[in-house]
Design an enzyme around this catalytic site. Structure first.
Site, PDB file in Angstrom:
ATOM      1  N   HIS A 249       0.861  -1.191   0.000  1.00 42.94           N
ATOM      2  CA  HIS A 249       0.000   0.000   0.000  1.00 42.94           C
ATOM      3  C   HIS A 249       0.891   1.233   0.000  1.00 42.94           C
ATOM      4  CE1 HIS A 249      -3.200   2.790   1.140  1.00 42.94           C
ATOM      5  NE2 HIS A 249      -4.037   1.823   0.756  1.00 42.94           N
TER       6      HIS A 249
ATOM      7  N   ASP B 183      -7.865  -5.490   0.151  1.00 43.47           N
ATOM      8  CA  ASP B 183      -8.298  -6.363  -0.953  1.00 43.47           C
ATOM      9  C   ASP B 183      -7.898  -7.815  -0.780  1.00 43.47           C
ATOM     10  OD1 ASP B 183      -7.569  -3.502  -2.670  1.00 43.47           O
ATOM     11  OD2 ASP B 183      -9.539  -4.440  -2.793  1.00 43.47           O
TER      12      ASP B 183
END
Ligand code: SDX
Length: 435
Positions: free
Chosen positions: A311, A369
């Site tokens: 991320h 996710d």
């Protein structure tokens, strides 16, 4: 005004320049460089916006090192347990959690806008049945603007408010229509006696031939998935919505632009890509082949990535991933799928990756996710619908951020510059003289 400043000095003879530094309520300070070009003739250079605050906002705060996510100051861990999605929508839009009466009024208003114009159905007929649902969603959400000529004045607060309500209310209907169209089943109209998430599940999985049986565990799980995906400060799709909105484009067009951006596998498309990755590893041989896959991921010649990992902001565990894993356990338990091979594979993959120096050194942890695809698949949601669900959830974040920008009288059209290193000025040669 700020009493602290940054001074940039130059070795090329350009006079040094002072810039004010501003502090937020929390988070990194910012250096206001708006006068840099005017005073020095130089731009900053920050492709990917690694060190750039593009706006001022009061909506969502992320601390990537602490793995913290706050919606209007409330920790996501508390909201996900104590609130439902429409309460979260109210909070993101208005800045405060609703009282019971305000919540009931908001739910009533949203519920009264869940239907779409009957002619919207014709847009779906133009798509192939096997079109990716995100291609359909980009199209039909942008097309909503064609039905609301009476309320597209972005400088009218009432128009902004009704557009936000319409988008939040109609996204579940449009997402479910995209799914029904893809499987050749009739569209199911909203049933307004149901909760927001129960209504969506019925529009997705109900049919006109029998009553749809609500499973409260699955409805609550979906509601939590929507909460976890509702907003995430200035990510790629939200930045797109803001940039589109800065030109004065109507909110439906801006949200359609956000949906298009979210589709990418590096962003909202990662949940679909993560499930494809898990299935590929399963086909390779499952848990025994994890090492071989990780080797591919580390190979710079390979394009393989560990989807659902890493991320830009979180350099610690994404707090949403922990909550999503809990939801996974609940749903798989409810459905008697505790031995789901993909879930077991994902947990083993997570364990191996978190112990591997390649990921540790790069601070790569599971993001939202990594587990969301597994739980949605267990709920019967097809893989190519995952990002549509993400778009449904993120609509409130996008429209809250859009509203915050448009309501600020000082906002300007976004117009970044560039470092140009292409051909300098030259003359066109006649066609027959060109080599
Ligand atoms: C979302 O911005 C948001 O807030 C997004 C989001 C939201 O709610 O809006 O949180 C939703 O988009 C979550 C992210 C979903 N994407 C994925 O899961 C796709 C896989 N992840 C990567 O593509 C990547 O981690 C990004 C895009 C998420 C972040 O990329 P960055 O910050 O630009 O980092 P990078 O690509 O520069 O990576 C740094 C290093 C590189 O290695 P080196 O060149 O230093 O050797 O880490 C490696 C990368 O190759 N790396 C990965 C990796 N992610 C980064 N290596 C293997 N697998 C990965 N997943």
């Amino acid at each position: 005004m700020s009493d602290t400043k940054a001074t940039i000095s130059f070795t090329d003879g350009t006079p040094s320049v002072d810039f004010p530094i501003y502090k937020g309520s929390i988070g990194p300070d910012v250096i206001d460089i708006r006068k840099l070009y005017g005073q020095t003739g130089k731009f900053t250079f920050d492709p990917g916006f690694m060190s750039t605050a593009a706006c001022e906002s009061k909506i969502t705060y992320i601390d990537g090192d602490r793995g913290e996510l706050l919606y209007r100051g409330y920790p996501i861990e508390q909201i996900a347990v104590q609130c439902d999605y429409l309460e979260t929508c109210y909070l993101l839009l208005n800045g405060e959690l609703p009282t019971r009466s305000k919540r009931d009024q908001f739910v009533g208003t949203v519920t009264k806008h869940t239907m779409v114009h009957e002619q919207m159905q014709r847009f779906f007929q133009g798509f192939r049945r096997d079109a990716h649902p995100m291609a359909v969603l980009v199209g039909v959400v942008g097309a909503l603007a064609a039905f609301y000529h009476d309320s597209l004045d972005i400088n009218n607060a009432a128009h902004r408010e009704i557009s936000a309500i319409r988008l939040i209310a109609k996204m579940p209907t449009l997402v479910a229509m995209a799914y029904k169209y893809s499987i050749g089943q009739p569209f199911i109209y909203p049933k307004n006696s149901l909760s927001y998430s129960a209504n969506f599940m019925r529009m997705m999985f109900g049919n006109p031939c029998e009553d749809y049986e609500i499973n409260d565990v699955l409805v609550r799980a979906l509601d939590r998935i929507l909460i976890l995906h509702a907003d995430h400060e200035q990510n790629a799709s939200t930045s797109t919505v803001r940039l589109a909105g800065s030109s004065g484009a109507n909110p439906f067009a801006c949200i359609a632009a956000g949906i298009a951006t979210l589709w990418g596998p590096a962003h909202g498309g990662a949940n679909e890509a993560c499930l494809v990755m898990l299935n590929d590893i399963q086909k390779m041989g499952g848990v025994e082949k994890i090492g071989e896959f990780i080797k591919q991921v580390k190979d710079k010649q390979s394009t393989a990535k560990l989807m659902g990992f890493g991320h830009r902001v979180y350099k610690n565990y994404d707090p949403r991933a922990k909550l999503m894993r809990e939801t996974c356990h609940e749903v798989l338990g409810e459905l008697g799928l505790g031995d789901d091979p993909l879930f077991k594979l994902s947990m083993k993959l997570e364990q191996i990756a978190l112990e591997d120096d390649y990921f540790i050194q790069r601070k790569l942890y599971p993001n939202v996710d990594f587990y969301s695809g597994i739980v949605q698949k267990a709920m019967g949601i097809p893989t190519d619908m995952f990002t549509c669900i993400f778009a449904l959830a993120r609509t409130v974040g996008w429209i809250s951020q859009w509203t915050e920008m448009i309501a600020d009288p000082d906002y300007k059209i976004g117009r970044p510059r560039q470092l140009f290193n292409g051909a300098t000025r030259r003359d066109v040669l006649p066609l027959d003289q060109r080599s």
